[in-house]
Write a protein that holds these residues in place. Sequence first.
Motif: not given
Length: 361
Positions: A231-243
């Motif tokens: 459901t998230v548009a860009d899972p790689i970007k989502a992980v980067k935002e959390m790290t």
Amino acid sequence: MKAAVCHEFGKPLSVEEVLLEAPQEGEVKVRVKATAICHSDIHCIRGELGGPVPGIPGHETAGYVEEVGKGVTSVRVGDPVLVTTVTSGCGQCYYCKIGLPHLCERHKPRPFHHRTMSGQPLGAMAGPVGGLAEYTVVSEKQLAVIPPDFPMDRASLISCGVLTGYGAVFNRAHVQPLSSVVVMGTGGVGLNAIQAAALAGAKPVIAVDILDSKLEMARTFGATHFVNSKTVADPIKAVKEMTAGRGADYVFITVGSAAAVKQGVFMSAPRGMTVIIGLVPMKEQVCFGSFDLIGGERVLTGCGGGSARLSIDIPRIVDLYQAGQLKLDELITGHYKLKDVNEAIESTEKGQALRNIIMFD
Ligand SMILES: [Zn+2]
Ligand SMILES: [Zn+2]
């Protein structure tokens, strides 16, 4: 004795009478008490990993020593044991001496001793165990003795799923306190990688999956952050935002697909390590440009059987469970009899189960 036999890839297993030869030198006959259905078994039954047919799947197994072959010294008749896919090693070769017995240079595939009633040899699928049978004969080096009061259904989970997730974190990656961790796939192995990462003091522990219900389960195993990669548009970007924009220090891929491996590497930080745990079907290849790894000096590696040292890791896992610090009960979805093995497999294939366990009388 009865066993579940795969005669043809992709077809239901046949529960039938089979023959079993006596244990030879260094081998042990085990009366199987519990064997959990793992996704590797399903990959094997489908023919995605090659392997011998006809054969007996099942490799997350616990039982009791029934008979020992010549020269066996590490177990005695009646001992409760885990049957694992790893070896405790010869103790003499280079890798054994440096403390990596799972890479033992003298370890060689052991002949498998099950036969059909007409005498045709049966192979062991998904590890040299043959756990979907009332009895099996394995190398003494595959065994780890457990406490007599340890519940056998919980024990069976340790021998592959738990050991794999735990070992990838502690033995292969050596996850450091306060480092960031991503675990892709929150099935049985993934949840174990998550609880091990939490035990190691990692923060954040990011669970990635395509089902919110599974991510919710991951929370109870110690995940602190969640990415629904569907459901998230860009899972790689989502992980980067959390790290802090860097990506994760460690990424564990428990999903058996090349696309997941590729995505995982791009979720890792510069100098980060990506560990492949899930078995990717043989027909799939993972492709990278060299710069994908050179630029950020990223490491891509694999981990087999939790890089386990059975004599060290199994007592630790048993202790952690008994102290209430490691979850096993929550991994169990259902108990089945051997005659209902196809039902147990089908529910696992449909994603309805974490672990279904075949219990033997
Ligand atoms: Zn397994
Ligand atoms: Zn060795």
